[in-house]
Design a protein around this motif. Structure first.
Motif, PDB file in Angstrom:
ATOM      1  N   ASP A  30       9.461  11.429   2.481  1.00 21.75           N
ATOM      2  CA  ASP A  30       8.815  10.985   4.032  1.00 21.75           C
ATOM      3  C   ASP A  30       9.599   9.911   4.731  1.00 21.75           C
ATOM      4  O   ASP A  30       9.383   9.719   5.831  1.00 21.75           O
ATOM      5  CB  ASP A  30       7.324  10.551   3.667  1.00 21.75           C
ATOM      6  N   ILE A  31      10.696   9.332   4.049  1.00 23.52           N
ATOM      7  CA  ILE A  31      11.173   8.273   4.322  1.00 23.52           C
ATOM      8  C   ILE A  31      12.494   8.765   5.486  1.00 23.52           C
ATOM      9  O   ILE A  31      13.269   9.668   4.793  1.00 23.52           O
ATOM     10  CB  ILE A  31      11.917   7.429   3.310  1.00 23.52           C
ATOM     11  N   LYS A  32      12.642   8.130   6.580  1.00 22.45           N
ATOM     12  CA  LYS A  32      13.798   8.719   7.376  1.00 22.45           C
ATOM     13  C   LYS A  32      14.666   7.751   7.565  1.00 22.45           C
ATOM     14  O   LYS A  32      14.567   6.638   7.601  1.00 22.45           O
ATOM     15  CB  LYS A  32      13.260   9.088   8.967  1.00 22.45           C
ATOM     16  N   PRO A  33      16.118   8.166   7.465  1.00 27.25           N
ATOM     17  CA  PRO A  33      17.257   7.320   7.679  1.00 27.25           C
ATOM     18  C   PRO A  33      17.165   6.288   9.149  1.00 27.25           C
ATOM     19  O   PRO A  33      16.607   6.782   9.883  1.00 27.25           O
ATOM     20  CB  PRO A  33      18.470   8.316   8.176  1.00 27.25           C
ATOM     21  N   GLY A  34      17.326   5.214   8.828  1.00 25.99           N
ATOM     22  CA  GLY A  34      17.266   4.214  10.057  1.00 25.99           C
ATOM     23  C   GLY A  34      15.974   3.380  10.160  1.00 25.99           C
ATOM     24  O   GLY A  34      15.911   2.338  10.786  1.00 25.99           O
ATOM     25  N   VAL A  35      15.140   3.837   9.237  1.00 29.61           N
ATOM     26  CA  VAL A  35      13.509   3.052   9.524  1.00 29.61           C
ATOM     27  C   VAL A  35      13.901   1.673   8.636  1.00 29.61           C
ATOM     28  O   VAL A  35      14.635   1.606   7.794  1.00 29.61           O
ATOM     29  CB  VAL A  35      12.593   3.768   8.747  1.00 29.61           C
ATOM     30  N   VAL A  45      17.243   1.748   6.170  1.00 30.42           N
ATOM     31  CA  VAL A  45      17.364   2.705   5.207  1.00 30.42           C
ATOM     32  C   VAL A  45      18.465   3.771   5.609  1.00 30.42           C
ATOM     33  O   VAL A  45      18.467   4.178   6.822  1.00 30.42           O
ATOM     34  CB  VAL A  45      16.015   3.351   4.973  1.00 30.42           C
ATOM     35  N   SER A  46      19.564   3.869   4.565  1.00 35.25           N
ATOM     36  CA  SER A  46      20.833   4.742   5.278  1.00 35.25           C
ATOM     37  C   SER A  46      20.544   5.995   4.535  1.00 35.25           C
ATOM     38  O   SER A  46      19.703   6.353   3.438  1.00 35.25           O
ATOM     39  CB  SER A  46      21.880   4.104   4.587  1.00 35.25           C
ATOM     40  N   GLU A  47      21.058   7.009   5.000  1.00 32.19           N
ATOM     41  CA  GLU A  47      21.167   8.295   4.451  1.00 32.19           C
ATOM     42  C   GLU A  47      21.922   8.344   3.001  1.00 32.19           C
ATOM     43  O   GLU A  47      21.396   9.100   2.012  1.00 32.19           O
ATOM     44  CB  GLU A  47      21.981   9.084   5.418  1.00 32.19           C
ATOM     45  N   GLU A  48      22.931   7.625   2.893  1.00 30.12           N
ATOM     46  CA  GLU A  48      23.526   7.448   1.570  1.00 30.12           C
ATOM     47  C   GLU A  48      22.324   7.030   0.321  1.00 30.12           C
ATOM     48  O   GLU A  48      22.476   7.430  -0.810  1.00 30.12           O
ATOM     49  CB  GLU A  48      24.727   6.550   1.502  1.00 30.12           C
ATOM     50  N   ALA A  97      12.344  -0.675  14.050  1.00 31.41           N
ATOM     51  CA  ALA A  97      13.466  -1.883  14.437  1.00 31.41           C
ATOM     52  C   ALA A  97      13.118  -1.891  15.961  1.00 31.41           C
ATOM     53  O   ALA A  97      13.044  -0.744  16.965  1.00 31.41           O
ATOM     54  CB  ALA A  97      14.662  -1.350  14.171  1.00 31.41           C
ATOM     55  N   ASP A  98      12.864  -3.264  16.768  1.00 29.88           N
ATOM     56  CA  ASP A  98      12.996  -3.281  18.167  1.00 29.88           C
ATOM     57  C   ASP A  98      14.419  -3.316  18.525  1.00 29.88           C
ATOM     58  O   ASP A  98      15.189  -3.320  17.576  1.00 29.88           O
ATOM     59  CB  ASP A  98      12.140  -4.431  18.579  1.00 29.88           C
ATOM     60  N   ALA A  99      14.306  -3.300  19.727  1.00 33.19           N
ATOM     61  CA  ALA A  99      15.720  -3.266  20.503  1.00 33.19           C
ATOM     62  C   ALA A  99      16.390  -4.240  19.908  1.00 33.19           C
ATOM     63  O   ALA A  99      17.593  -4.200  19.912  1.00 33.19           O
ATOM     64  CB  ALA A  99      15.541  -2.852  21.938  1.00 33.19           C
ATOM     65  N   ALA A 100      15.892  -5.511  20.062  1.00 34.26           N
ATOM     66  CA  ALA A 100      16.882  -6.441  19.859  1.00 34.26           C
ATOM     67  C   ALA A 100      17.292  -6.648  18.443  1.00 34.26           C
ATOM     68  O   ALA A 100      18.543  -6.999  18.188  1.00 34.26           O
ATOM     69  CB  ALA A 100      15.971  -7.887  20.083  1.00 34.26           C
ATOM     70  N   LYS A 101      16.260  -6.276  17.446  1.00 32.92           N
ATOM     71  CA  LYS A 101      16.921  -6.329  16.050  1.00 32.92           C
ATOM     72  C   LYS A 101      17.929  -5.083  15.944  1.00 32.92           C
ATOM     73  O   LYS A 101      18.986  -5.612  15.094  1.00 32.92           O
ATOM     74  CB  LYS A 101      15.833  -5.953  15.016  1.00 32.92           C
ATOM     75  N   ALA A 102      17.762  -4.065  16.345  1.00 32.51           N
ATOM     76  CA  ALA A 102      18.671  -3.170  16.505  1.00 32.51           C
ATOM     77  C   ALA A 102      20.123  -3.570  16.959  1.00 32.51           C
ATOM     78  O   ALA A 102      21.189  -2.968  16.251  1.00 32.51           O
ATOM     79  CB  ALA A 102      18.180  -1.706  16.877  1.00 32.51           C
ATOM     80  N   SER A 103      20.023  -4.300  17.995  1.00 32.53           N
ATOM     81  CA  SER A 103      21.338  -4.529  18.789  1.00 32.53           C
ATOM     82  C   SER A 103      22.082  -5.639  17.961  1.00 32.53           C
ATOM     83  O   SER A 103      23.285  -5.785  17.763  1.00 32.53           O
ATOM     84  CB  SER A 103      21.005  -5.043  20.006  1.00 32.53           C
TER      85      SER A 103
END
Length: 427
Positions: A8-13, A34-37, A59-65
């Motif tokens: 159920d976990i998606k990459p990038g969360v 979380v990475s695909e690897e 992730a909010d935009a600030a954190k993602a940036s």
């Protein structure tokens, strides 16, 4: 403790708290995506669930940036081909032995300088080999355990025969250079194997220790290089990302089927005896033995090498700082082994003697770490070629103090000038 199905976990969360497997083994720090690897590795290992006190967040935009796309260290030049297995050349140990024999047979007074030059050339060969190993992984995701182990075996013999010379080599590596991780890995490995010899490790364990130390930073290649080469203060997210590199190193070696003892060596190398380390906050009794040694070796190397946030300190200052062990973070037996192998005034350091002369420590004294063997520097006014080596003692000539950074630099410059004048004189 909440459980989450891997499917159920998606990459990038992101998770809002640390993530574990089997409810004990730390898998991922919070605020690290979380990475695909990672998901692929969990599936390969047949883990169907992970656990966390938190929840899956967005992730909010600030954190993602703040988190650039993870990249590989830039360790290939534009004009260089990516190394294939056939181009990763190991240092020629037989050629090394022959070179050293030739130096020792020379009936000249510059034998010491020639020997150090020969050792430096071989050191650079090992540096290039590790560079090629890291590059091979960065470009092809391949690590050859048998090849690396065979090379480390030769490195062990090299260190055993040339410890007094190789430990005199200085670190002049630019901490922002693409070779920074490589240089740190080799210097730390030399110190770690030297400690292993002092602890009377059998060759098989020395090889495992060496492999683990050479590859303990391989996980950094999974992070953006600006994180560990930065000349600025890292953000909170960036610091947390750096803390994941032992996990990445472990996963890389596990996937490449390295022995568990080596994998745990890289995983635990930032753990500390008092439980203050990371990523699993283990205390001394639960740490890998190899990791305990690597922790001491890396800390000593880090003090004596330049970093973008500090200048290099002398080896004596490094030894004193490690010996203080003020927070009881290092294993006392391994600290003692480091002291006995290198001495209180470590091999390579310049010292002021009680008779007013200056010398360089060239070997440890197995009977007394406080009184090493010192090669007295020649009087620059005479150009005398004879070299005097003495064993310092409490009752005879003894070391008053180590030279500071400025004094050491002055002595080195003077020695280089003397060597040049000697050469001109012989011509």
């Amino acid at each position: 403790m909440n459980s989450f199905k891997v499917s159920d976990i998606k990459p990038g969360v992101f998770f809002t708290d640390d993530v574990t497997i089997d409810k004990t083994f730390l898998l991922l720090n919070n605020e690290i995506p979380v990475s695909e690897e990672l998901l692929k590795a969990l599936n390969d290992w047949s883990f169907t669930e992970v656990y966390s006190e938190g929840s899956i967040g967005t992730a909010d935009a600030a954190k993602a940036s703040e988190i650039p796309e993870a990249g590989l260290i830039e360790i290939t030049n534009d004009n260089e081909e990516e190394p294939s297995k056939s181009t990763i050349q190991k240092p020629d140990s037989e050629a090394l032995k022959q070179s050293i024999e030739n130096v020792e047979q020379q009936d000249t007074q510059n034998t010491e300088t020639s020997r150090i030059t020969t050792v430096l050339n071989v050191y650079n060969e090992y540096l290039n080999y590790i560079y090629a190993v890291y590059t091979r992984f960065a470009t092809h995701k391949e690590l050859d355990y048998e090849d690396i182990s065979a090379t480390v075996k030769e490195l062990c013999f090299f260190i055993k025969d040339n410890k007094n010379y190789i430990l005199r080599l200085d670190s002049t590596q630019d901490p922002q250079s693409k070779m920074f991780l490589i240089n740190h890995s080799l210097r730390s490995t030399i110190i770690a194997i030297t400690i292993g010899f002092q602890l009377r490790f059998p060759l098989s364990k020395l090889i495992e220790l060496g492999v683990s130390c050479i590859l303990h930073e391989i996980g950094m290649l999974q992070l953006p290089p600006q994180y560990y080469l930065a000349d600025k203060t890292l953000s909170g997210v960036e610091r947390k990302a750096i803390l994941t590199h032992p996990l990445h190193s472990y996963n890389i070696l596990k996937k490449a089927n390295f022995p568990l003892s080596i994998c745990l060596g890289v995983l635990d190398h930032h753990e500390r005896e008092d439980g203050s380390g990371y990523p699993r906050h283990l205390s001394g009794g639960d740490m890998s033995l190899y990791a305990k040694i690597i922790a001491v070796a890396c800390s000593y190397e880090a003090i004596t090498a330049p970093r973008h946030y500090k200048d290099a300190q002398g080896s004596y200052e490094a030894m004193v700082e490690i010996l203080k062990n003020s927070r009881k973070t290092y294993n006392e037996s391994i600290i003692r082994a480091l002291l006995c192998a290198l001495s209180l005034f470590p091999i390579g350091s310049y010292v002021y003697l009680s008779d007013g002369r200056i010398g360089q420590v060239v070997d440890a004294n197995p009977e007394n770490p406080k009184n090493p063997i010192v090669q007295v520097l020649n009087d620059p006014t005479t150009l005398d070629d004879k070299e005097e080596t003495i064993t310092t003692s409490d009752t005879g000539i003894h070391i008053v103090r180590a030279l500071n950074k400025e004094e050491t630099e002055e002595v080195r410059n003077s020695a280089a000038e003397i060597e040049e004048m000697r050469s001109n004189k012989k011509q």
